[in-house]
Design an enzyme around this catalytic site. Structure first.
Site, PDB file in Angstrom:
ATOM      1  N   ARG A  86       7.722 -31.814 -60.186  1.00 28.52           N
ATOM      2  CA  ARG A  86       6.292 -31.803 -60.481  1.00 28.52           C
ATOM      3  C   ARG A  86       5.739 -33.230 -60.507  1.00 28.52           C
ATOM      4  O   ARG A  86       4.658 -33.502 -60.006  1.00 28.52           O
ATOM      5  CB  ARG A  86       6.051 -31.109 -61.833  1.00 28.52           C
ATOM      6  CG  ARG A  86       4.605 -31.091 -62.215  1.00 28.52           C
ATOM      7  CD  ARG A  86       4.342 -30.471 -63.576  1.00 28.52           C
ATOM      8  NE  ARG A  86       3.117 -31.034 -64.091  1.00 28.52           N
ATOM      9  CZ  ARG A  86       3.036 -32.104 -64.865  1.00 28.52           C
ATOM     10  NH1 ARG A  86       4.127 -32.727 -65.253  1.00 28.52           N
ATOM     11  NH2 ARG A  86       1.879 -32.562 -65.261  1.00 28.52           N
ATOM     12  N   ASP A 146      -5.536 -16.008 -58.508  1.00 28.35           N
ATOM     13  CA  ASP A 146      -4.600 -15.243 -59.344  1.00 28.35           C
ATOM     14  C   ASP A 146      -5.157 -13.846 -59.646  1.00 28.35           C
ATOM     15  O   ASP A 146      -4.423 -12.858 -59.656  1.00 28.35           O
ATOM     16  CB  ASP A 146      -4.319 -15.993 -60.656  1.00 28.35           C
ATOM     17  CG  ASP A 146      -3.477 -17.244 -60.418  1.00 28.35           C
ATOM     18  OD1 ASP A 146      -2.805 -17.312 -59.370  1.00 28.35           O
ATOM     19  OD2 ASP A 146      -3.503 -18.149 -61.273  1.00 28.35           O
ATOM     20  N   ARG A 149      -4.770 -11.676 -56.590  1.00 33.36           N
ATOM     21  CA  ARG A 149      -3.368 -11.252 -56.424  1.00 33.36           C
ATOM     22  C   ARG A 149      -3.036 -10.137 -57.394  1.00 33.36           C
ATOM     23  O   ARG A 149      -2.402  -9.135 -57.019  1.00 33.36           O
ATOM     24  CB  ARG A 149      -2.451 -12.464 -56.659  1.00 33.36           C
ATOM     25  CG  ARG A 149      -2.448 -13.427 -55.488  1.00 33.36           C
ATOM     26  CD  ARG A 149      -1.740 -14.724 -55.792  1.00 33.36           C
ATOM     27  NE  ARG A 149      -1.448 -15.458 -54.552  1.00 33.36           N
ATOM     28  CZ  ARG A 149      -1.075 -16.726 -54.504  1.00 33.36           C
ATOM     29  NH1 ARG A 149      -0.956 -17.436 -55.623  1.00 33.36           N
ATOM     30  NH2 ARG A 149      -0.809 -17.308 -53.345  1.00 33.36           N
ATOM     31  N   HIS A 173      -2.528 -21.617 -63.491  1.00 31.96           N
ATOM     32  CA  HIS A 173      -1.598 -21.010 -62.538  1.00 31.96           C
ATOM     33  C   HIS A 173      -0.242 -20.798 -63.212  1.00 31.96           C
ATOM     34  O   HIS A 173       0.092 -21.518 -64.155  1.00 31.96           O
ATOM     35  CB  HIS A 173      -1.339 -22.015 -61.425  1.00 31.96           C
ATOM     36  CG  HIS A 173      -2.082 -21.752 -60.166  1.00 31.96           C
ATOM     37  ND1 HIS A 173      -2.594 -20.549 -59.787  1.00 31.96           N
ATOM     38  CD2 HIS A 173      -2.369 -22.597 -59.138  1.00 31.96           C
ATOM     39  CE1 HIS A 173      -3.164 -20.655 -58.619  1.00 31.96           C
ATOM     40  NE2 HIS A 173      -3.054 -21.891 -58.201  1.00 31.96           N
TER      41      HIS A 173
END
Ligand SMILES: NC(=O)c1ccc[n+]([C@@H]2O[C@H](COP(=O)([O-])OP(=O)(O)OC[C@H]3O[C@@H](n4cnc5c(N)ncnc54)[C@H](O)[C@@H]3O)[C@@H](O)[C@H]2O)c1
Length: 307
Positions: A86, A146, A149, A173
Protein backbone atom coordinates in the site's frame (compact mmCIF):
# COMPACT_ATOMS: atom_id res chain seq x y z
CA UNK A 1 -19.96 21.85 -19.74
CA UNK A 2 -16.30 21.07 -20.25
CA UNK A 3 -15.13 17.83 -18.67
CA UNK A 4 -11.50 16.80 -18.50
CA UNK A 5 -10.50 13.20 -17.88
CA UNK A 6 -6.89 12.92 -16.73
CA UNK A 7 -5.35 9.53 -17.50
CA UNK A 8 -6.25 7.68 -20.70
CA UNK A 9 -5.77 4.19 -19.36
CA UNK A 10 -8.57 1.67 -18.96
CA UNK A 11 -10.69 3.69 -16.52
CA UNK A 12 -10.01 7.07 -18.15
CA UNK A 13 -10.81 6.04 -21.70
CA UNK A 14 -13.97 4.12 -20.74
CA UNK A 15 -15.10 7.12 -18.67
CA UNK A 16 -14.46 9.56 -21.51
CA UNK A 17 -16.43 7.37 -23.91
CA UNK A 18 -19.40 7.13 -21.55
CA UNK A 19 -19.43 10.90 -20.95
CA UNK A 20 -19.36 11.88 -24.62
CA UNK A 21 -21.86 9.18 -25.61
CA UNK A 22 -24.30 10.64 -23.09
CA UNK A 23 -23.81 14.15 -24.49
CA UNK A 24 -22.77 15.42 -21.07
CA UNK A 25 -20.43 18.05 -22.50
CA UNK A 26 -17.16 18.63 -24.30
CA UNK A 27 -14.68 16.01 -23.16
CA UNK A 28 -10.91 16.51 -23.02
CA UNK A 29 -8.90 13.31 -22.56
CA UNK A 30 -5.30 13.82 -21.43
CA UNK A 31 -2.32 11.59 -20.67
CA UNK A 32 1.46 11.82 -20.55
CA UNK A 33 1.80 9.18 -23.27
CA UNK A 34 2.08 10.96 -26.61
CA UNK A 35 -0.57 9.97 -29.14
CA UNK A 36 -2.57 7.79 -26.77
CA UNK A 37 -5.38 10.24 -25.88
CA UNK A 38 -5.40 11.66 -29.42
CA UNK A 39 -5.78 8.18 -30.94
CA UNK A 40 -8.47 7.14 -28.49
CA UNK A 41 -10.45 10.36 -28.99
CA UNK A 42 -10.31 9.97 -32.78
CA UNK A 43 -11.49 6.37 -32.50
CA UNK A 44 -14.37 7.42 -30.21
CA UNK A 45 -15.37 10.29 -32.55
CA UNK A 46 -15.56 7.82 -35.44
CA UNK A 47 -18.14 5.78 -33.53
CA UNK A 48 -20.47 8.81 -33.27
CA UNK A 49 -22.49 8.27 -36.50
CA UNK A 50 -23.30 4.71 -35.42
CA UNK A 51 -23.94 5.27 -31.72
CA UNK A 52 -25.52 8.70 -32.22
CA UNK A 53 -23.81 11.41 -30.21
CA UNK A 54 -22.05 14.73 -30.82
CA UNK A 55 -18.34 13.93 -31.33
CA UNK A 56 -17.17 16.55 -28.82
CA UNK A 57 -14.08 14.76 -27.53
CA UNK A 58 -10.43 15.67 -28.03
CA UNK A 59 -7.23 14.00 -26.90
CA UNK A 60 -4.16 15.93 -25.81
CA UNK A 61 -0.89 15.90 -23.86
CA UNK A 62 -1.11 19.64 -23.15
CA UNK A 63 -2.89 21.02 -20.06
CA UNK A 64 -3.56 24.27 -21.95
CA UNK A 65 -6.34 22.32 -23.72
CA UNK A 66 -8.04 21.59 -20.38
CA UNK A 67 -8.48 25.30 -19.53
CA UNK A 68 -11.88 26.34 -18.25
CA UNK A 69 -13.00 22.83 -17.28
CA UNK A 70 -16.13 22.57 -15.12
CA UNK A 71 -15.38 19.01 -14.00
CA UNK A 72 -12.01 17.22 -13.88
CA UNK A 73 -11.89 13.47 -13.34
CA UNK A 74 -8.50 12.16 -12.17
CA UNK A 75 -7.75 8.56 -13.16
CA UNK A 76 -4.00 9.01 -13.71
CA UNK A 77 -1.87 6.55 -11.79
CA UNK A 78 -1.09 2.90 -11.23
CA UNK A 79 -3.57 0.26 -10.22
CA UNK A 80 -2.31 -1.92 -7.36
CA UNK A 81 -0.13 -4.64 -8.81
CA UNK A 82 0.73 -8.00 -7.26
CA UNK A 83 3.58 -7.59 -4.80
CA UNK A 84 3.03 -3.83 -4.48
CA UNK A 85 2.51 -2.68 -0.90
CA UNK A 86 0.00 0.00 0.00
CA UNK A 87 2.87 2.39 0.81
CA UNK A 88 4.47 1.74 -2.62
CA UNK A 89 1.18 2.54 -4.34
CA UNK A 90 0.64 5.56 -2.09
CA UNK A 91 4.09 6.92 -2.92
CA UNK A 92 3.82 6.44 -6.68
CA UNK A 93 0.30 7.74 -7.08
CA UNK A 94 0.70 10.64 -4.64
CA UNK A 95 3.45 12.03 -6.90
CA UNK A 96 1.22 11.65 -9.97
CA UNK A 97 -1.93 13.11 -8.37
CA UNK A 98 0.01 16.04 -6.93
CA UNK A 99 1.51 16.95 -10.31
CA UNK A 100 -1.85 16.53 -12.09
CA UNK A 101 -3.66 18.79 -9.61
CA UNK A 102 -0.91 21.42 -9.78
CA UNK A 103 -1.35 21.58 -13.55
CA UNK A 104 -5.15 21.50 -13.56
CA UNK A 105 -5.88 24.11 -10.88
CA UNK A 106 -4.41 27.30 -12.40
CA UNK A 107 -6.17 26.58 -15.70
CA UNK A 108 -9.55 25.61 -14.23
CA UNK A 109 -9.92 27.50 -10.96
CA UNK A 110 -13.68 26.84 -10.74
CA UNK A 111 -13.59 23.11 -11.50
CA UNK A 112 -15.06 20.26 -9.50
CA UNK A 113 -12.49 17.46 -8.97
CA UNK A 114 -13.55 13.82 -8.94
CA UNK A 115 -10.68 11.58 -7.84
CA UNK A 116 -10.62 7.95 -8.96
CA UNK A 117 -6.94 7.06 -8.50
CA UNK A 118 -6.21 4.60 -5.67
CA UNK A 119 -5.74 4.52 -2.75
CA UNK A 120 -8.91 6.55 -3.10
CA UNK A 121 -9.43 8.22 0.27
CA UNK A 122 -5.83 9.35 0.57
CA UNK A 123 -5.68 10.59 -3.05
CA UNK A 124 -8.91 12.57 -2.57
CA UNK A 125 -7.52 14.19 0.58
CA UNK A 126 -4.25 14.97 -1.21
CA UNK A 127 -6.07 16.49 -4.21
CA UNK A 128 -8.04 18.73 -1.84
CA UNK A 129 -4.89 19.84 -0.01
CA UNK A 130 -2.91 20.56 -3.18
CA UNK A 131 -5.77 22.26 -5.05
CA UNK A 132 -6.76 24.65 -2.29
CA UNK A 133 -10.31 24.42 -3.68
CA UNK A 134 -13.22 24.58 -1.26
CA UNK A 135 -13.71 20.99 -0.11
CA UNK A 136 -17.23 20.71 -1.51
CA UNK A 137 -15.58 20.88 -4.95
CA UNK A 138 -13.25 17.90 -4.33
CA UNK A 139 -14.64 14.39 -3.98
CA UNK A 140 -13.77 10.76 -4.63
CA UNK A 141 -15.50 7.88 -6.37
CA UNK A 142 -15.88 4.61 -4.44
CA UNK A 143 -19.37 4.23 -2.98
CA UNK A 144 -21.28 4.38 -6.27
CA UNK A 145 -19.13 1.49 -7.49
CA UNK A 146 -19.37 -0.59 -4.30
CA UNK A 147 -23.14 -0.02 -4.15
CA UNK A 148 -23.53 -1.09 -7.80
CA UNK A 149 -21.52 -4.23 -7.15
CA UNK A 150 -23.62 -5.07 -4.11
CA UNK A 151 -26.85 -4.44 -6.04
CA UNK A 152 -25.62 -6.71 -8.82
CA UNK A 153 -24.65 -9.53 -6.41
CA UNK A 154 -28.03 -9.31 -4.64
CA UNK A 155 -29.81 -9.48 -8.01
CA UNK A 156 -27.70 -12.46 -9.08
CA UNK A 157 -28.40 -14.25 -5.78
CA UNK A 158 -32.17 -13.73 -6.01
CA UNK A 159 -32.51 -14.09 -9.80
CA UNK A 160 -34.05 -10.63 -10.25
CA UNK A 161 -33.19 -7.59 -12.34
CA UNK A 162 -30.46 -5.40 -10.81
CA UNK A 163 -32.78 -2.47 -11.56
CA UNK A 164 -35.20 -3.81 -8.93
CA UNK A 165 -32.51 -3.77 -6.25
CA UNK A 166 -31.70 -0.74 -4.11
CA UNK A 167 -28.70 -0.83 -1.77
CA UNK A 168 -26.08 1.59 -0.54
CA UNK A 169 -22.64 1.28 1.00
CA UNK A 170 -20.83 4.02 2.91
CA UNK A 171 -17.40 4.28 4.55
CA UNK A 172 -14.54 3.23 2.36
CA UNK A 173 -13.51 0.63 -0.23
CA UNK A 174 -12.68 -2.89 0.98
CA UNK A 175 -12.51 -3.79 4.67
CA UNK A 176 -13.99 -0.48 5.81
CA UNK A 177 -17.03 -0.65 3.54
CA UNK A 178 -20.20 -0.01 5.56
CA UNK A 179 -23.26 -1.70 4.07
CA UNK A 180 -26.69 -0.48 5.18
CA UNK A 181 -28.85 -3.63 5.40
CA UNK A 182 -31.81 -1.67 6.75
CA UNK A 183 -32.03 0.36 3.54
CA UNK A 184 -31.59 -2.45 0.99
CA UNK A 185 -34.75 -3.42 -0.92
CA UNK A 186 -35.68 -5.81 -3.72
CA UNK A 187 -38.78 -4.82 -5.68
CA UNK A 188 -39.63 -2.54 -2.75
CA UNK A 189 -39.39 -5.35 -0.15
CA UNK A 190 -36.73 -5.21 2.57
CA UNK A 191 -33.75 -7.39 1.64
CA UNK A 192 -33.53 -8.64 5.23
CA UNK A 193 -36.91 -10.41 4.73
CA UNK A 194 -35.63 -12.22 1.63
CA UNK A 195 -32.23 -13.58 2.67
CA UNK A 196 -30.79 -14.85 5.94
CA UNK A 197 -27.94 -13.27 7.90
CA UNK A 198 -25.36 -15.70 6.49
CA UNK A 199 -26.30 -14.90 2.88
CA UNK A 200 -26.13 -11.18 3.62
CA UNK A 201 -22.62 -11.56 5.02
CA UNK A 202 -21.56 -13.59 1.97
CA UNK A 203 -22.87 -10.87 -0.37
CA UNK A 204 -21.05 -8.15 1.58
CA UNK A 205 -17.86 -10.17 1.58
CA UNK A 206 -18.02 -10.64 -2.19
CA UNK A 207 -18.64 -6.91 -2.62
CA UNK A 208 -15.68 -6.03 -0.40
CA UNK A 209 -13.46 -8.33 -2.48
CA UNK A 210 -15.05 -7.51 -5.86
CA UNK A 211 -12.06 -5.52 -7.14
CA UNK A 212 -9.63 -8.30 -6.19
CA UNK A 213 -11.89 -10.97 -7.76
CA UNK A 214 -11.70 -9.13 -11.10
CA UNK A 215 -7.94 -8.55 -10.82
CA UNK A 216 -7.39 -12.27 -10.24
CA UNK A 217 -9.41 -13.11 -13.36
CA UNK A 218 -7.84 -10.45 -15.59
CA UNK A 219 -4.30 -11.27 -14.35
CA UNK A 220 -3.19 -7.85 -15.66
CA UNK A 221 -4.93 -4.54 -14.85
CA UNK A 222 -8.07 -3.96 -12.85
CA UNK A 223 -11.79 -3.30 -13.32
CA UNK A 224 -12.90 -0.42 -15.53
CA UNK A 225 -16.42 -0.94 -16.90
CA UNK A 226 -18.23 -0.58 -13.58
CA UNK A 227 -15.77 2.06 -12.31
CA UNK A 228 -16.26 4.20 -15.44
CA UNK A 229 -20.04 3.78 -15.22
CA UNK A 230 -19.83 4.98 -11.60
CA UNK A 231 -17.84 8.09 -12.51
CA UNK A 232 -20.23 8.86 -15.38
CA UNK A 233 -23.14 8.61 -12.94
CA UNK A 234 -21.51 11.21 -10.67
CA UNK A 235 -20.72 13.55 -13.57
CA UNK A 236 -24.25 13.20 -14.88
CA UNK A 237 -25.64 14.08 -11.48
CA UNK A 238 -23.47 17.23 -11.43
CA UNK A 239 -24.19 18.29 -15.02
CA UNK A 240 -27.92 17.53 -14.98
CA UNK A 241 -28.57 18.41 -11.33
CA UNK A 242 -30.42 15.12 -10.80
CA UNK A 243 -30.40 15.53 -6.98
CA UNK A 244 -30.11 11.74 -6.72
CA UNK A 245 -28.74 10.44 -3.43
CA UNK A 246 -25.28 9.01 -4.18
CA UNK A 247 -22.62 7.61 -1.85
CA UNK A 248 -19.55 9.77 -2.43
CA UNK A 249 -16.20 10.20 -0.69
CA UNK A 250 -16.83 13.72 0.64
CA UNK A 251 -15.41 16.08 3.26
CA UNK A 252 -17.46 15.65 6.40
CA UNK A 253 -17.76 18.52 8.88
CA UNK A 254 -19.74 17.17 11.83
CA UNK A 255 -22.37 15.08 10.04
CA UNK A 256 -22.80 11.66 11.67
CA UNK A 257 -20.65 13.02 14.51
CA UNK A 258 -17.59 12.86 12.19
CA UNK A 259 -15.31 15.87 11.76
CA UNK A 260 -12.88 17.01 9.09
CA UNK A 261 -12.11 13.86 7.14
CA UNK A 262 -12.97 12.43 3.69
CA UNK A 263 -15.27 9.41 3.99
CA UNK A 264 -18.05 7.79 1.95
CA UNK A 265 -21.39 9.39 2.86
CA UNK A 266 -24.71 9.93 1.05
CA UNK A 267 -24.68 13.24 -0.80
CA UNK A 268 -26.59 15.28 -3.33
CA UNK A 269 -24.40 16.68 -6.08
CA UNK A 270 -25.01 19.83 -8.07
CA UNK A 271 -23.14 22.15 -10.42
CA UNK A 272 -21.38 23.55 -7.38
CA UNK A 273 -20.12 20.14 -6.20
CA UNK A 274 -21.34 18.47 -3.01
CA UNK A 275 -24.54 20.44 -2.41
CA UNK A 276 -25.58 18.49 0.68
CA UNK A 277 -24.42 15.62 2.89
CA UNK A 278 -27.59 13.78 3.82
CA UNK A 279 -27.82 12.39 7.35
CA UNK A 280 -29.73 9.13 7.09
CA UNK A 281 -31.22 7.48 10.12
CA UNK A 282 -28.54 4.81 10.70
CA UNK A 283 -28.65 2.00 13.24
CA UNK A 284 -26.18 2.16 16.13
CA UNK A 285 -24.02 -0.53 14.46
CA UNK A 286 -24.00 1.23 11.10
CA UNK A 287 -23.10 4.53 12.74
CA UNK A 288 -20.23 3.08 14.74
CA UNK A 289 -18.91 1.27 11.61
CA UNK A 290 -19.03 4.56 9.67
CA UNK A 291 -17.19 6.40 12.44
CA UNK A 292 -14.57 3.63 12.61
CA UNK A 293 -14.12 3.84 8.81
CA UNK A 294 -13.62 7.60 9.09
CA UNK A 295 -10.97 7.18 11.80
CA UNK A 296 -9.23 4.50 9.68
CA UNK A 297 -9.10 6.93 6.75
CA UNK A 298 -7.77 9.73 8.98
CA UNK A 299 -4.94 7.44 10.09
CA UNK A 300 -4.19 6.35 6.51
CA UNK A 301 -4.09 9.98 5.32
CA UNK A 302 -1.46 10.76 7.94
CA UNK A 303 0.86 8.38 5.99
CA UNK A 304 1.00 11.03 3.27
CA UNK A 305 3.24 13.11 5.51
CA UNK A 306 5.72 10.18 5.75
CA UNK A 307 6.39 10.16 1.99
N1 LIG B 1 -11.90 4.50 -7.10
C1 LIG B 1 -12.19 3.34 -7.65
O1 LIG B 1 -13.17 2.70 -7.32
C2 LIG B 1 -11.30 2.78 -8.73
C3 LIG B 1 -11.76 1.79 -9.61
C4 LIG B 1 -10.92 1.35 -10.63
C5 LIG B 1 -9.63 1.85 -10.74
N2 LIG B 1 -9.20 2.78 -9.85
C6 LIG B 1 -7.85 3.36 -9.95
O2 LIG B 1 -7.78 4.22 -11.09
C7 LIG B 1 -6.41 4.32 -11.50
C8 LIG B 1 -6.32 4.08 -13.01
O3 LIG B 1 -6.64 2.73 -13.29
P1 LIG B 1 -6.51 2.20 -14.81
O4 LIG B 1 -6.97 0.79 -14.80
O5 LIG B 1 -7.10 3.18 -15.76
O6 LIG B 1 -4.91 2.24 -14.97
P2 LIG B 1 -4.08 2.29 -16.34
O7 LIG B 1 -2.69 1.88 -16.00
O8 LIG B 1 -4.81 1.60 -17.43
O9 LIG B 1 -4.09 3.86 -16.72
C9 LIG B 1 -3.44 4.84 -16.00
C10 LIG B 1 -3.06 5.95 -16.98
O10 LIG B 1 -2.53 7.05 -16.23
C11 LIG B 1 -1.57 7.65 -17.05
N3 LIG B 1 -0.70 8.55 -16.29
C12 LIG B 1 0.30 8.22 -15.44
N4 LIG B 1 0.87 9.35 -14.94
C13 LIG B 1 0.19 10.40 -15.47
C14 LIG B 1 0.28 11.80 -15.33
N5 LIG B 1 1.19 12.37 -14.54
N6 LIG B 1 -0.59 12.56 -16.03
C15 LIG B 1 -1.51 12.02 -16.83
N7 LIG B 1 -1.66 10.69 -17.00
C16 LIG B 1 -0.81 9.90 -16.33
C17 LIG B 1 -0.82 6.47 -17.65
O11 LIG B 1 -0.05 6.85 -18.78
C18 LIG B 1 -1.99 5.55 -17.99
O12 LIG B 1 -2.45 5.76 -19.31
C19 LIG B 1 -5.64 3.32 -10.63
O13 LIG B 1 -5.03 3.98 -9.53
C20 LIG B 1 -6.73 2.37 -10.15
O14 LIG B 1 -6.38 1.70 -8.97
C21 LIG B 1 -10.00 3.26 -8.86
Amino acid sequence: MRITVVGSGFVGQATAMRLVQRNLGEVVLIDIIEGLPQGLALDIRQSSPIVGFEPTIVGTNDYADTAGSDVVVITAGFPRQPGMSRMDLLGKNAGIVRSVVEQVVPRSPEAILIVVTNPLDEMTFLAAEVSGYPRDRVMGMAGVLDSARLRYFIAEELGVSPLDVEAMTLGSHGESMVPLPGRATVGGRPLTELVDEQTLERLYERTRDAGAEIVSLLKKGSAYYAPSASVAKMVESIVRNTEELLPVCAWVTGQYGIHDVYVGVPVRLSRSGVAEIVELDLTANELSALRAAAEGIRAKCSDLSKL
